[in-house]
Design an enzyme around this catalytic site. Structure first.
Site, short mmCIF file in Angstrom:
data_model
loop_
_atom_site.label_atom_id
_atom_site.label_comp_id
_atom_site.label_asym_id
_atom_site.label_seq_id
_atom_site.Cartn_x
_atom_site.Cartn_y
_atom_site.Cartn_z
N GLY A 180 13.63 76.97 84.85
CA GLY A 180 14.12 76.20 83.70
C GLY A 180 13.16 75.93 82.59
O GLY A 180 12.01 75.96 82.90
N CYS A 187 -12.47 102.99 104.49
CA CYS A 187 -11.96 104.06 103.94
C CYS A 187 -13.24 105.16 103.70
O CYS A 187 -12.92 106.19 103.64
CB CYS A 187 -11.20 103.86 102.67
SG CYS A 187 -9.48 103.16 102.84
N GLU A 193 10.93 81.90 87.92
CA GLU A 193 12.33 82.07 87.33
C GLU A 193 13.07 80.82 87.16
O GLU A 193 14.05 80.52 87.53
CB GLU A 193 13.05 82.82 88.25
CG GLU A 193 12.81 84.21 88.46
CD GLU A 193 13.66 85.31 88.98
OE1 GLU A 193 14.79 85.31 88.51
OE2 GLU A 193 13.29 85.76 89.97
N SER A 209 10.26 67.31 93.70
CA SER A 209 9.48 66.11 93.75
C SER A 209 10.41 65.30 94.85
O SER A 209 9.66 64.67 95.64
CB SER A 209 9.11 65.87 92.52
OG SER A 209 10.13 65.52 91.89
N GLU A 253 -6.26 106.32 100.69
CA GLU A 253 -6.97 107.21 100.91
C GLU A 253 -6.86 107.85 102.31
O GLU A 253 -6.74 109.14 102.59
CB GLU A 253 -8.68 106.85 100.97
CG GLU A 253 -8.86 106.16 99.47
CD GLU A 253 -8.79 104.70 99.69
OE1 GLU A 253 -9.66 104.20 99.09
OE2 GLU A 253 -7.68 104.26 100.20
N ARG A 266 17.09 92.98 96.74
CA ARG A 266 17.91 94.23 97.44
C ARG A 266 17.07 95.34 97.34
O ARG A 266 16.28 95.48 96.62
CB ARG A 266 19.14 93.95 96.76
CG ARG A 266 20.07 92.71 96.86
CD ARG A 266 21.40 92.81 96.19
NE ARG A 266 21.18 92.66 94.80
CZ ARG A 266 20.70 91.35 94.17
NH1 ARG A 266 20.98 90.46 94.98
NH2 ARG A 266 20.78 91.73 92.82
N CYS A 282 -12.89 101.05 100.12
CA CYS A 282 -13.31 100.05 100.61
C CYS A 282 -14.48 100.60 101.70
O CYS A 282 -14.58 101.77 102.26
CB CYS A 282 -12.50 99.09 101.30
SG CYS A 282 -11.51 100.00 102.80
#
Length: 381
Positions: free
Chosen positions: A305, A81, A303, A231, A49, A204, A72
């Site tokens: 297994g 704001c 991400e 672990s 804002e 990237r 806020c």
């Protein structure tokens, strides 16, 4: 023109930038023309804002403000704001939704109305709620929002039986994953992924929208925290993920069962190593997430297994699934799948995934959905 839709477009640029603050977009409209736009900057800098009002300047007086979240009304790293909106002379404020955080929770709207500013709530509320789903989960539970991502073939394999996984999906799908990573506070993997793939898990510039890339200028993009559940401290000190040349930070979570000499070697790298509670001899997933939340991590992209994914699902800490499906078949009884573990003994016990969205991404499909919660949420909070 749909001004709230435009504000939502702007808010998307703040994802991965504004955290732990919500990603918000704002549009100032006067006489049917946009005179100012903005989105939330990094913590300590301007909220959407304020940025939009500054760009509007004197034209903001008597104008209408469209904002994707209730403004806020409290002092944090920046002033309220609502104060800026009142000073600017805004006439009407359209907000997509009320901010459920306890420090706002309708207070912003009340402050505006007390100053004689009309308010309208509810335009594109579902889209606004989805945009900041990580923030809302974090505020409500004190835990980060967890998204599990995998890429698999049409027959459900994430790699061949030899372990080869480059590449399951095409370039368009991989670009989408880059964007997911760029918008996350942390990226989490298990040590098995480190040993098999030696990933960097970096972001990237290509992971950001063109407008966000332009705003970055020559600055490097913000890197999500790289987190490895390890672990037994098996991460090699030569792994790329602990290299001092890698931008951003890496956090290795180990248990007190990890050999002291391995832990010492890893602490000599660029990574931070922490000992955390264990569960069945492994890093306790819920405790790991609590630790991340204490570091203001509101969103985690997994991400990992199939073994770690199965553990996270069994613990009830996964919020969302992003499954990329490639139109190819690789076969193999021993080829790994996205979710390993023991699995459910009967089909009626399968974990439901709801609110599905299916999208074509290049030659691949992306299936997104939300994981059903256990009946008693106290089991996972």
């Amino acid at each position: 023109m749909d001004y709230m839709a435009r504000a939502l477009e702007l808010a998307e640029r703040a994802l991965g930038v504004s955290s732990p603050n919500p990603a918000v977009g704002a549009v100032v409209v006067k006489d049917g023309r946009i005179v100012g736009e903005g989105w939330t900057k990094p913590p300590g800098q301007g909220h959407a804002e304020v940025v939009a009002l500054e760009r509007a300047g004197a034209a903001a007086r008597g104008a209408t403000l469209y904002v994707t979240l209730e403004p806020c009304c409290h002092y944090g790293r920046t002033p309220p704001c609502t104060d800026a909106i009142i000073r600017a002379g805004i006439r009407v404020v359209h907000m997509a939704m009320i901010d459920p955080s306890p420090w706002v929770a309708g207070g912003g709207r009340r402050a505006l109305e007390a100053a004689g500013i009309a308010t309208v709530v509810g335009e594109h509320e579902a889209a606004a709620r989805r945009l900041n789903e990580s923030y809302f989960k974090y505020v409500a539970t004190g835990l980060p929002f967890v998204t599990v991502k995998w890429a698999m073939t049409l027959d459900g394999k994430i790699a061949s039986h030899t372990g080869d996984s480059r590449w399951v999906t095409g370039s368009r799908a991989r670009a989408r994953v880059a964007r997911l990573r760029a918008r996350s506070d942390a990226v989490l993997v298990g040590v098995g992924t480190v040993l098999l793939d030696d990933p960097q898990l970096t972001v990237r510039r290509e992971g950001f929208d063109p407008e966000a890339q332009e705003e970055l200028g020559e600055l490097p993009p913000r890197q999500p925290l790289r987190v490895v559940l390890d672990s037994q401290a098996r991460t090699p000190p030569t792994a790329r993920i602990v290299s001092p040349e890698l931008p951003g930070r890496t956090l290795l979570l180990v248990t007190d069962r990890a050999p002291a000499e391995r832990v010492a070697r890893l602490r000599a790298t660029a990574a931070e190593v922490l000992v955390v509670p264990e569960q069945d001899g492994r890093v306790h997933p819920r405790m790991a997430l609590r630790l991340l939340a204490e570091r203001s991590i509101t969103s985690v992209l997994v991400e990992a297994g199939g073994t770690l994914v199965a553990t996270l699902l069994e613990c009830g800490v996964v919020d969302k699934i992003c499954a990329f499906i490639a139109p190819k078949i690789i076969g193999g009884a021993t080829a790994p799948t996205p979710v390993e573990g023991i699995g459910c003994p009967a089909m009626h016990q399968a974990l439901p995934v709801h609110d599905l969205q299916i999208e074509r991404v290049g030659e691949d499909l992306l299936v997104e959905g939300y994981v059903a919660r256990p009946p008693d949420e106290s089991d996972w909070l």
